[in-house]
Design a protein around this motif. Sequence first.
Motif, PDB file in Angstrom:
ATOM      1  N   PHE A 130       0.829  -1.198   0.000  1.00 44.76           N
ATOM      2  CA  PHE A 130       0.000   0.000   0.000  1.00 44.76           C
ATOM      3  C   PHE A 130       0.868   1.255   0.000  1.00 44.76           C
ATOM      4  CE2 PHE A 130      -2.696   3.310   1.726  1.00 44.76           C
ATOM      5  CZ  PHE A 130      -3.743   3.204   0.850  1.00 44.76           C
ATOM      6  N   ASN A 131       2.002   1.202   0.714  1.00 43.94           N
ATOM      7  CA  ASN A 131       2.892   2.358   0.683  1.00 43.94           C
ATOM      8  C   ASN A 131       3.512   2.543  -0.680  1.00 43.94           C
ATOM      9  OD1 ASN A 131       2.377   3.127   3.180  1.00 43.94           O
ATOM     10  ND2 ASN A 131       4.407   2.793   3.987  1.00 43.94           N
ATOM     11  N   LEU A 132       3.665   1.440  -1.404  1.00 46.36           N
ATOM     12  CA  LEU A 132       4.129   1.565  -2.787  1.00 46.36           C
ATOM     13  C   LEU A 132       3.129   2.407  -3.571  1.00 46.36           C
ATOM     14  CD1 LEU A 132       6.279   0.609  -4.789  1.00 46.36           C
ATOM     15  CD2 LEU A 132       4.805  -1.271  -5.367  1.00 46.36           C
ATOM     16  N   PHE A 133       1.830   2.148  -3.358  1.00 44.41           N
ATOM     17  CA  PHE A 133       0.779   2.953  -4.006  1.00 44.41           C
ATOM     18  C   PHE A 133       0.917   4.423  -3.618  1.00 44.41           C
ATOM     19  CE2 PHE A 133      -3.405   4.862  -3.232  1.00 44.41           C
ATOM     20  CZ  PHE A 133      -3.863   4.971  -4.527  1.00 44.41           C
ATOM     21  N   VAL A 134       1.128   4.668  -2.321  1.00 44.37           N
ATOM     22  CA  VAL A 134       1.201   6.059  -1.855  1.00 44.37           C
ATOM     23  C   VAL A 134       2.396   6.767  -2.486  1.00 44.37           C
ATOM     24  CG1 VAL A 134       1.535   7.515   0.164  1.00 44.37           C
ATOM     25  CG2 VAL A 134       0.018   5.560   0.297  1.00 44.37           C
ATOM     26  N   PHE A 135       3.556   6.098  -2.496  1.00 39.14           N
ATOM     27  CA  PHE A 135       4.745   6.741  -3.066  1.00 39.14           C
ATOM     28  C   PHE A 135       4.604   6.909  -4.576  1.00 39.14           C
ATOM     29  CE2 PHE A 135       7.012   5.420   0.878  1.00 39.14           C
ATOM     30  CZ  PHE A 135       7.339   6.689   1.274  1.00 39.14           C
ATOM     31  N   PHE A 136       3.922   5.953  -5.230  1.00 41.53           N
ATOM     32  CA  PHE A 136       3.619   6.123  -6.655  1.00 41.53           C
ATOM     33  C   PHE A 136       2.819   7.404  -6.852  1.00 41.53           C
ATOM     34  CE2 PHE A 136       4.482   3.086  -9.933  1.00 41.53           C
ATOM     35  CZ  PHE A 136       4.983   1.991  -9.272  1.00 41.53           C
ATOM     36  N   GLU A 137       1.841   7.642  -5.984  1.00 38.30           N
ATOM     37  CA  GLU A 137       0.994   8.821  -6.152  1.00 38.30           C
ATOM     38  C   GLU A 137       1.782  10.102  -5.893  1.00 38.30           C
ATOM     39  OE1 GLU A 137      -2.204   9.064  -7.305  1.00 38.30           O
ATOM     40  OE2 GLU A 137      -1.758   7.000  -7.810  1.00 38.30           O
ATOM     41  N   VAL A 138       2.670  10.062  -4.885  1.00 39.27           N
ATOM     42  CA  VAL A 138       3.510  11.239  -4.620  1.00 39.27           C
ATOM     43  C   VAL A 138       4.330  11.563  -5.857  1.00 39.27           C
ATOM     44  CG1 VAL A 138       5.459  12.075  -3.278  1.00 39.27           C
ATOM     45  CG2 VAL A 138       3.649  10.825  -2.152  1.00 39.27           C
ATOM     46  N   MET A 139       4.920  10.496  -6.432  1.00 35.80           N
ATOM     47  CA  MET A 139       5.732  10.666  -7.618  1.00 35.80           C
ATOM     48  C   MET A 139       4.895  11.163  -8.790  1.00 35.80           C
ATOM     49  SD  MET A 139       7.489   7.443  -9.369  1.00 35.80           S
ATOM     50  CE  MET A 139       6.214   6.907 -10.464  1.00 35.80           C
ATOM     51  N   LEU A 140       3.694  10.585  -8.945  1.00 33.57           N
ATOM     52  CA  LEU A 140       2.880  10.914 -10.112  1.00 33.57           C
ATOM     53  C   LEU A 140       2.370  12.338 -10.047  1.00 33.57           C
ATOM     54  CD1 LEU A 140       0.907   7.647 -10.682  1.00 33.57           C
ATOM     55  CD2 LEU A 140       2.561   8.682 -12.180  1.00 33.57           C
ATOM     56  N   ILE A 141       1.944  12.775  -8.845  1.00 37.40           N
ATOM     57  CA  ILE A 141       1.362  14.119  -8.819  1.00 37.40           C
ATOM     58  C   ILE A 141       2.450  15.168  -9.060  1.00 37.40           C
ATOM     59  CG2 ILE A 141       1.416  14.608  -6.333  1.00 37.40           C
ATOM     60  CD1 ILE A 141      -1.615  15.506  -6.935  1.00 37.40           C
ATOM     61  N   ALA A 142       3.684  14.882  -8.579  1.00 33.14           N
ATOM     62  CA  ALA A 142       4.788  15.778  -8.912  1.00 33.14           C
ATOM     63  C   ALA A 142       5.062  15.745 -10.415  1.00 33.14           C
ATOM     64  CB  ALA A 142       6.029  15.386  -8.128  1.00 33.14           C
ATOM     65  N   SER A 143       4.942  14.538 -11.012  1.00 37.16           N
ATOM     66  CA  SER A 143       5.223  14.447 -12.447  1.00 37.16           C
ATOM     67  C   SER A 143       4.136  15.147 -13.258  1.00 37.16           C
ATOM     68  CB  SER A 143       5.348  12.996 -12.869  1.00 37.16           C
ATOM     69  OG  SER A 143       4.091  12.406 -13.013  1.00 37.16           O
ATOM     70  N   TYR A 144       2.875  15.118 -12.780  1.00 35.26           N
ATOM     71  CA  TYR A 144       1.816  15.866 -13.487  1.00 35.26           C
ATOM     72  C   TYR A 144       2.188  17.332 -13.555  1.00 35.26           C
ATOM     73  CZ  TYR A 144      -1.192  11.876 -12.170  1.00 35.26           C
ATOM     74  OH  TYR A 144      -1.715  10.648 -11.960  1.00 35.26           O
ATOM     75  N   VAL A 145       2.635  17.868 -12.410  1.00 33.71           N
ATOM     76  CA  VAL A 145       2.955  19.298 -12.378  1.00 33.71           C
ATOM     77  C   VAL A 145       4.140  19.594 -13.287  1.00 33.71           C
ATOM     78  CG1 VAL A 145       3.651  21.190 -10.896  1.00 33.71           C
ATOM     79  CG2 VAL A 145       2.042  19.517 -10.057  1.00 33.71           C
ATOM     80  N   LEU A 146       5.184  18.737 -13.217  1.00 33.46           N
ATOM     81  CA  LEU A 146       6.377  19.010 -14.025  1.00 33.46           C
ATOM     82  C   LEU A 146       6.086  18.886 -15.514  1.00 33.46           C
ATOM     83  CD1 LEU A 146       9.207  17.221 -12.043  1.00 33.46           C
ATOM     84  CD2 LEU A 146       8.841  19.639 -12.273  1.00 33.46           C
ATOM     85  N   ILE A 147       5.216  17.953 -15.883  1.00 34.67           N
ATOM     86  CA  ILE A 147       4.993  17.706 -17.301  1.00 34.67           C
ATOM     87  C   ILE A 147       4.140  18.814 -17.916  1.00 34.67           C
ATOM     88  CG2 ILE A 147       2.861  16.337 -17.475  1.00 34.67           C
ATOM     89  CD1 ILE A 147       4.567  14.239 -18.923  1.00 34.67           C
ATOM     90  N   VAL A 148       3.326  19.482 -17.105  1.00 34.00           N
ATOM     91  CA  VAL A 148       2.463  20.529 -17.653  1.00 34.00           C
ATOM     92  C   VAL A 148       3.078  21.916 -17.439  1.00 34.00           C
ATOM     93  CG1 VAL A 148       1.033  21.054 -15.664  1.00 34.00           C
ATOM     94  CG2 VAL A 148       0.013  21.053 -17.924  1.00 34.00           C
ATOM     95  N   MET A 149       4.161  21.984 -16.665  1.00 33.53           N
ATOM     96  CA  MET A 149       4.741  23.273 -16.286  1.00 33.53           C
ATOM     97  C   MET A 149       5.207  24.035 -17.535  1.00 33.53           C
ATOM     98  SD  MET A 149       7.676  23.846 -13.537  1.00 33.53           S
ATOM     99  CE  MET A 149       6.647  23.513 -12.136  1.00 33.53           C
ATOM    100  N   GLY A 150       4.795  25.290 -17.616  1.00 31.34           N
ATOM    101  CA  GLY A 150       5.079  26.065 -18.819  1.00 31.34           C
ATOM    102  C   GLY A 150       3.805  26.304 -19.594  1.00 31.34           C
TER     103      GLY A 150
END
Lengths: 494, 112
Positions: A130-150
């Motif tokens: 389950f913590n793998l899921f949580v860390f995946f989400e932490v990583m993904l939400i940061a990646s959403y922001v980075l990928i759309v930044m600009g």
Amino acid sequence: MNNLVILPVLLPFITGAILILFYKRIGVQRFLSSVSAVGMLVLAIYLAYHVYQQGIVVLELGNWPAPFGIVMVADIFATIMLILSSIVGVVCLFFAFQTITKEREKTFFYPFYFFLLTGVNGAFLTGDLFNLFVFFEVMLIASYVLIVMGGTKYQLRESFKYVIINMFSSALFLVAIAYLYSVTGTVNMAHLGERVAELEQSGVLNVIAVLLLIVFSVKGALFPLYFWLPRSYYGPPAAIAALFGGLLTKVGIYAIIRTFTLIFNHDIAFTHKGIITVLAGFTMLLGVLGAVSQFDFKRILSYHIISQVGYMVMGLGIYTPIAVAGAIYYIVHHIIVKSALFLFAGATQRITGTTDLKQMGGLLKTHPYLAWMFFITALSLAGIPPLSGFFSKFPIIVSGFGEGQHVIAGVALLVGFLTLFSMIKIFQYAFWGKQKHTEAQAKIPAGKMLLPTIPLVALTIILGLAAEPIFQYSMQAAEQIMDPSIYIESVLKE
Amino acid sequence: MEIVISIMIGVLFTVATYLLLSRSLLRVIFGTLLMSHGAHLLLITMAGLQRGAPPLLNLEASGYTDPLPQAMVLTAIVISFGVTSFILVLAYRIYKVHKTDDLDELRGSADE
């Protein structure tokens, strides 16, 4: 008890939180982030040394004993991945200093960069599904922001699809965890490994295994779930694309290797030889065909990520110690080489103002160092002997033939050839031929941009020349993950 | 009780799939929202819907509930709220920049 294990997660997290406070002062942000990134690299190497000397290190958070509380586990494989994520973290950060625009720096680029690393490191170290899921989400939400930044038109359009497909796979991940919890009554990975062994993996457990494979295949871009990757990695600037291309898909592959060596390793004929090997073959072949058909620097590189993810999964599918060691070596090689290639794409884009190969040419004359460094890395990616690519493909393909999997090994050889073809295509169009960029563009200095990529190019040469000790190291990691009882015993302490 | 909730989970997933396949931005977002709610309900149902006291040893009760799925589902709900609010903002920006909420018009063309 060893609190060292959680530091690689806490350090980037605290750094990211502090950087938010200085969002208007770019100088302070740059200083703090470079200190923290280098510190993380030192920490990761120290942790790897510690684990190599003393065996698996387990931290039970809050002193709750293992199957009940949350655990963080560092074995050799996890620490290898940690070192890699720190190397890529440092290199892409210094490259970002040179290339990223002021607007992006002011809109929380550095904090989200470190939150991404928090999620990635956490996913490597966690010992709990389950913590793998949580860390995946932490990583993904940061990646959403980075990928759309600009916020360019293209980025907005493509990142919506990226976010939707990841939300969908996260929901499936939860479903898989729910089923697994109802069958086994635990989410601790070591405990799961024990329980699944008792239950004899068949019926519903195979369904759950395939469900988890689907989820991780979406994150790791395996056939047939890779279609989102080339488009979404095309949009963001080179520093972010390099971080994503090098690191982010590999987290999915790490999760596949972890779950299918530790938990679902009792029905190898069905999961490993049946499904994973076939998926690996299609991933390699279709990825490289996509790369061959493209005429754009960044797009070719994006399709190559897909085809090379196939090699790693193929190593897992063959499932002998040498093949798995080859897969680990391949991950090491690929993270380093792919980040370097994306950074070179960024540098050429900075010079010529385009990524379309047909509008480039003659860079060899005006920027020889860039050209030759790219050439070394491209040959390494294709697997030419003295470089790291050869020594990572060799054990996988040899053990493929040894195990009688002739078709997949033949596909792997063919894909290596096609990879060489498409890398040479880039070299031919971008660096040879008539100069198509203006004289003003030819005077743009590339030295400062290339400085951060030098360690990556050096590493791919070193990994090739010192293949023997490094392969021994990944062999030890492979033997450790192929024998799940070591992991289970050190977590549950029986 | 588990049967009723299982049927409801099925309905949620069906509706979510229908919405995910539609052309409007907002409908797709509602689809992912319903799908994650379905997953949360599944998580809490799969552990068995027991009745009982909170799992504290000094309480005198005949049965205790399993706290783990509740902790997991709380975390999952928070995460899904965060991601949903992010994607709503993203959809608003897409609408403002592209002047459309039709996903057919947001398809990439081959010549880029």
